[in-house]
Write an enzyme that holds these catalytic residues in place. Structure first.
Site, PDB file in Angstrom:
ATOM      1  N   GLY A 141      16.615  -3.600  32.161  1.00 19.16           N
ATOM      2  CA  GLY A 141      16.932  -3.443  33.572  1.00 19.16           C
ATOM      3  C   GLY A 141      15.948  -2.570  34.336  1.00 19.16           C
ATOM      4  O   GLY A 141      14.874  -2.217  33.844  1.00 19.16           O
ATOM      5  N   SER A 189       9.819  -3.700  30.810  1.00 20.43           N
ATOM      6  CA  SER A 189       9.251  -3.869  32.154  1.00 20.43           C
ATOM      7  C   SER A 189       8.789  -2.524  32.687  1.00 20.43           C
ATOM      8  O   SER A 189       9.395  -1.481  32.406  1.00 20.43           O
ATOM      9  CB  SER A 189      10.309  -4.450  33.108  1.00 20.43           C
ATOM     10  N   ASP A 220      11.394  -9.121  31.547  1.00 18.44           N
ATOM     11  CA  ASP A 220      12.242  -9.957  32.397  1.00 18.44           C
ATOM     12  C   ASP A 220      12.346  -9.334  33.796  1.00 18.44           C
ATOM     13  O   ASP A 220      12.023  -9.949  34.815  1.00 18.44           O
ATOM     14  CB  ASP A 220      13.632 -10.100  31.755  1.00 18.44           C
ATOM     15  N   ARG A 279      11.751 -10.805  37.721  1.00 24.30           N
ATOM     16  CA  ARG A 279      12.848 -10.938  38.694  1.00 24.30           C
ATOM     17  C   ARG A 279      12.470 -10.219  39.988  1.00 24.30           C
ATOM     18  O   ARG A 279      12.725 -10.701  41.088  1.00 24.30           O
ATOM     19  CB  ARG A 279      14.130 -10.306  38.142  1.00 24.30           C
ATOM     20  N   ASP A 328      16.221 -15.526  23.324  1.00 24.13           N
ATOM     21  CA  ASP A 328      16.288 -14.067  23.505  1.00 24.13           C
ATOM     22  C   ASP A 328      17.743 -13.608  23.337  1.00 24.13           C
ATOM     23  O   ASP A 328      18.658 -14.188  23.931  1.00 24.13           O
ATOM     24  CB  ASP A 328      15.786 -13.765  24.935  1.00 24.13           C
ATOM     25  N   HIS A 332      11.859  -4.392  23.286  1.00 26.33           N
ATOM     26  CA  HIS A 332      12.667  -4.925  24.387  1.00 26.33           C
ATOM     27  C   HIS A 332      12.669  -3.927  25.540  1.00 26.33           C
ATOM     28  O   HIS A 332      12.270  -2.782  25.385  1.00 26.33           O
ATOM     29  CB  HIS A 332      14.109  -5.156  23.911  1.00 26.33           C
ATOM     30  N   GLY A 333      13.160  -4.375  26.674  1.00 28.33           N
ATOM     31  CA  GLY A 333      13.322  -3.461  27.808  1.00 28.33           C
ATOM     32  C   GLY A 333      12.010  -2.844  28.232  1.00 28.33           C
ATOM     33  O   GLY A 333      11.947  -1.649  28.537  1.00 28.33           O
TER      34      GLY A 333
END
Ligand code: G3H
Ligand code: 13P
Ligand code: ZN
Length: 309
Positions: free
Chosen positions: A181, A214, A256, A260, A82, A211-212
């Protein structure tokens, strides 16, 4: 089944309009949780490793653990780098058995991005490995690269076509409004589905990556905050939008942050509710279960890759 590239799973995703989850891994619990959830759902899955994860866990450890997961499951699993920052990191991963690498040239100007991507594609293809590239900058923090909100820009579809033709990359990450994030949108969440549609019109056979992505699951944010955490006002990409993205041409959805949060929420809860616990298996076990449930929900209810293995 041995590790596979993303070629066949992406072809199926484009034909049948679903997305494949690409989940970041950092240690054994993530690998077990993700692959068990995918295996139970009979879904293809991508395990992805950032260069910081490699620094943290070591490439050999990560690969051996992934190999163990592959032996114990019966689904297509791809191992992907990644946000590969440079040719050397991509080469290291290719030489060590990754089946897919991303070269993230989005920090460079167009011509430099084309040049570095081409170089990685050439080496990867010689070794039977596929390449994801990125065009357009995501707002927020990328691996070792900071892109401020002002800098954020969407992918230009015409440029995307030229980029894919000139580089020969196998899949393309585009910027349509997501960011990395836990803080993705200041106001209302908005994705540029018009840009996605134009990209798919111009390069219909190129798998598109988001991407990004979440959703920054409110339940997990609350669990963190209720147990001593401090993540106020976190906001992600709504599930309906991610589902729409999968239906309208996104083949790979990167997650991701949610994993987390899942791990942190359960560890915080156990520490808070059971202060006498000091057996790491108790809190890491709870964390692993939460990650597994999170991945299962995405596969079954958002990406709709269940049964597609
Ligand atoms: O997009 C980046 C991923 O979330 C990886 O983050 O570099 O902190 O492992 P990391
Ligand atoms: P999130 O921060 O939204 O989980 O995005 C992860 C990602 O894009 C990894 O490449
Ligand atoms: Zn990313």
């Amino acid at each position: 089944m041995p590790l596979v590239t993303t070629k066949e799973m992406f072809e199926k995703s484009m034909k049948e309009h679903f997305a494949i989850g690409a989940f970041n891994i950092n240690n054994m619990e993530f690998i077990q949780a993700i692959t068990e959830a995918a295996n139970e759902a009979k879904s293809p899955v991508i395990l992805q490793v950032s260069s910081s994860a490699i620094k943290y866990a070591g490439i050999k450890y990560l690969i051996k653990m992934v190999e163990a997961a592959v032996e114990q499951t019966d689904i297509p699993i791809a191992l992907h780098l990644d946000h590969g920052p440079d040719f050397e990191t991509c080469k290291m991963c290719i030489d060590n058995g990754f089946t897919s690498v991303m070269i993230d040239g989005s920090k460079y100007d167009f011509e430099e991005n084309v040049a570095i991507t081409k170089k990685v594609v050439e080496y990867a293809h010689e070794h039977g490995v596929v390449v994801e590239a990125e065009l357009g900058k995501l707002a927020g923090i990328e691996d070792d690269v900071n892109v401020s909100d002002d800098d954020a820009r969407y992918t230009d579809p015409e440029q995307a076509k030229e980029f894919v033709e000139r580089t020969g990359c196998d899949s393309l990450a585009i910027a349509i409004g997501t960011s990395h994030g836990a803080y993705k949108f200041k106001g209302e969440a908005k994705l540029r589905f018009d840009i996605l549609a134009k990209v798919k019109e111009l390069i219909p056979n190129t798998p598109i990556v988001l991407h990004g992505a979440s959703s920054v699951i409110p339940k997990l944010v609350d669990m963190c905050n209720e147990n001593g955490g401090n993540i106020p006002g976190a906001k992600g990409c709504p599930n309906e939008m991610l589902k729409q993205a999968g239906e309208e041409g996104v083949s790979k959805i990167n997650v991701d942050t949610d994993l987390r949060l899942a791990m942190t929420a359960q560890i915080r809860r156990v520490f808070n509710e059971e202060p006498s616990v000091f057996d790491p298996r108790k809190y890491l076990g709870a964390a692993r279960e939460e990650i597994k449930a999170t991945v299962a929900d995405k596969i079954n209810n958002v990406f709709c890759s269940n049964g597609k293995a």
